[in-house]
Scaffold this motif. Sequence first.
Motif, short mmCIF file in Angstrom:
data_model
loop_
_atom_site.label_atom_id
_atom_site.label_comp_id
_atom_site.label_asym_id
_atom_site.label_seq_id
_atom_site.Cartn_x
_atom_site.Cartn_y
_atom_site.Cartn_z
N THR A 16 0.79 -1.22 -0.01
CA THR A 16 0.05 0.01 -0.02
C THR A 16 0.90 1.29 -0.10
O THR A 16 0.36 2.33 0.07
CB THR A 16 -0.96 0.12 1.29
OG1 THR A 16 -0.17 0.08 2.53
CG2 THR A 16 -1.71 -1.30 1.25
N GLU A 17 2.09 1.08 -0.17
CA GLU A 17 3.19 2.15 -0.13
C GLU A 17 3.02 3.17 0.87
O GLU A 17 2.91 4.10 1.15
CB GLU A 17 2.84 3.12 -1.47
CG GLU A 17 3.10 2.53 -2.63
CD GLU A 17 2.85 3.30 -4.09
OE1 GLU A 17 2.30 4.50 -3.71
OE2 GLU A 17 3.42 3.14 -4.98
N GLY A 18 3.03 2.44 2.06
CA GLY A 18 3.13 2.94 3.53
C GLY A 18 1.74 3.59 3.97
O GLY A 18 1.53 3.88 5.25
N ARG A 19 0.49 3.30 3.23
CA ARG A 19 -0.48 3.86 3.79
C ARG A 19 -1.48 3.16 4.68
O ARG A 19 -2.25 3.41 5.49
CB ARG A 19 -1.64 4.17 2.60
CG ARG A 19 -1.16 5.11 1.44
CD ARG A 19 -2.15 5.52 0.61
NE ARG A 19 -2.86 4.36 0.05
CZ ARG A 19 -2.23 3.81 -1.32
NH1 ARG A 19 -1.10 4.48 -1.73
NH2 ARG A 19 -2.83 2.71 -1.96
N GLU A 20 -1.24 1.59 4.93
CA GLU A 20 -1.82 0.88 5.73
C GLU A 20 -0.86 0.08 6.79
O GLU A 20 -0.03 -0.23 6.17
CB GLU A 20 -2.69 -0.03 4.86
CG GLU A 20 -3.76 0.43 4.01
CD GLU A 20 -4.69 -0.35 3.24
OE1 GLU A 20 -4.41 -1.61 3.52
OE2 GLU A 20 -5.77 0.07 2.56
N LYS B 124 -6.50 -6.36 11.72
CA LYS B 124 -6.89 -4.77 11.87
C LYS B 124 -6.03 -4.07 10.89
O LYS B 124 -5.08 -4.46 10.75
CB LYS B 124 -6.92 -4.23 13.23
CG LYS B 124 -7.75 -4.74 14.16
CD LYS B 124 -7.75 -4.15 15.55
CE LYS B 124 -9.12 -4.68 16.57
NZ LYS B 124 -8.89 -3.86 17.73
N VAL B 125 -6.61 -3.18 10.12
CA VAL B 125 -5.89 -2.00 9.44
C VAL B 125 -6.22 -0.90 9.64
O VAL B 125 -7.32 -0.18 10.17
CB VAL B 125 -6.21 -2.35 7.89
CG1 VAL B 125 -5.73 -1.23 7.25
CG2 VAL B 125 -5.57 -3.62 7.22
N ASN B 126 -5.02 -0.18 10.39
CA ASN B 126 -5.07 1.39 10.84
C ASN B 126 -6.21 1.36 12.06
O ASN B 126 -7.09 2.20 12.12
CB ASN B 126 -5.46 2.33 9.77
CG ASN B 126 -4.38 2.28 8.65
OD1 ASN B 126 -3.29 1.79 8.90
ND2 ASN B 126 -4.81 2.77 7.43
#
Length: 374
Positions: free
Chosen positions: A215-219, A274-276
Motif C-alpha cells: 500500500t506504499e505505506g498507507r496501511e 486490523k488495518v489502521n
Amino acid sequence: MYLERVLCRNFRNFDELIIDLNPNLNIFLGANGQGKTNFLESIYLMATANSHRSSITSEMINWEADKALVQLLLRRREGKIKLAMRLDKGGRRVEINDNPLDKVKELLGYLNAVLFSPEDLKLVKEGPSHRRDFIDLEISQVSRYYNHLLNKYDHLLKQRNNLLKSIRDGKSNDREMLAVWDEQLAAVGTKIILKRIEVIDKLKILARLSQRKITEGRENLELKYDISLNNFSKKLGEAELRELFIDSLIAKRDQEIARGYTVIGPHRDDLILKVNEMDLRKYGSQGQQRTAALALKLAELEFMKSETGEYPVLLLDDVFSELDGLRRKALINIIADKIQTIITATDGENLSGLKNNSYNVYQVQKGRIKKRVN
C-alpha cells in the motif's frame, strides 16, 4: 528449494503428464476447466498431505481409472528428493525416495509451498476456522511435532466431547473421568497455544511490512491472537498456562455439559486482523481484505524462509486478474528471481512485467499441458 519435475498419472483430468519446471517462473495458460488448478492441486497435495479442494480421495482420481499417482522431483540444499503419493479407493500411500512411509502426514516438511488463490479472501472475511487452519498449516509445514500435537488434541477433544454428551444425555455421570480429560487436553492445548503465540509474534512483523509495501505505506496491518481462555496473559509460563486452561474448563463445566461440547481451547481461538486499528472482517472493504490476505501470504513466504533457510514454492492460482496494478507490482517485486513460482491464468494479459530472465510458459487444454517456445 524448487521442483524439477512433476508427474501425474490418472490424477483429476490428467491421463499422464510429465512436466519439467523452471527453477524460477512457470506460467500455465488456458481456459477455465482445462486442468490448470488440478496441476497446482497435485503440488499442494504433496506439500501439505491434503488437497485444498477436497478431502475425498476418490474425487482426485480420473473417473476412468481406479488409482492415481503424483510424483515430484524436488531439489533442496541437501540434494534431490523424490516424493510420491499413490491414491486408490482405499486411501493414500506416500513414499520418499521409493521408501514407503507409515502415515500420509509424514510427508509434511519435505516440500514447503504457499498457495494464494481468489478463495483466500475467506481467510479475512469468514469465520475463525479459516484463520486457525491458516496458522496450523503454516506451522505444520515447518514442524512435524506441531502437527502431531494437533492430531493428539483433536483425539482428546473428541473423547472429552463424547463424555460431555453422555453426561448431558444421562448416560454417564463420570465426572472423575472428565477431570482426567481436562488434564490431558490442557497439557496438549497449552503447547499448541504457546507455539501459535511464538509464530504469530513473528508473523505480525512480517505481515505489517508486507502490507506497508503493497500500500506504499498507507496501511498498517495488525495481527492479534484472540485466546478463548479466561484471564489469559502472555506473561504466563507453560505450567501456569496449563493451570489456567484447567481452571477455565472447570469454570465452564455446567455450560459445556448443557451444550455437549468443549467451548474453550485452541480449537475456539481466532486471529484478529486490523488495518489502521479497524477490524478488517467487520468493516474492511473488499480491496483492503484482499490486500491483507496477500500480505499474510507474503509473510508466510518469509516465515518459512526464516525457519527452513529456503523459500517455499509459491503457487498462484488465477490471482493476477484479481489484483490491481499496485498489488500486482508488489507481488512481482517479491517473486523476482528468488522464489520458484507457478502461476495459472486464462491469458497473459495481466502478466505484463512479470516475466524475468528465466521463465517457462505452458498451454493447458483438456488435461494436456504443452510447453511453449519462449
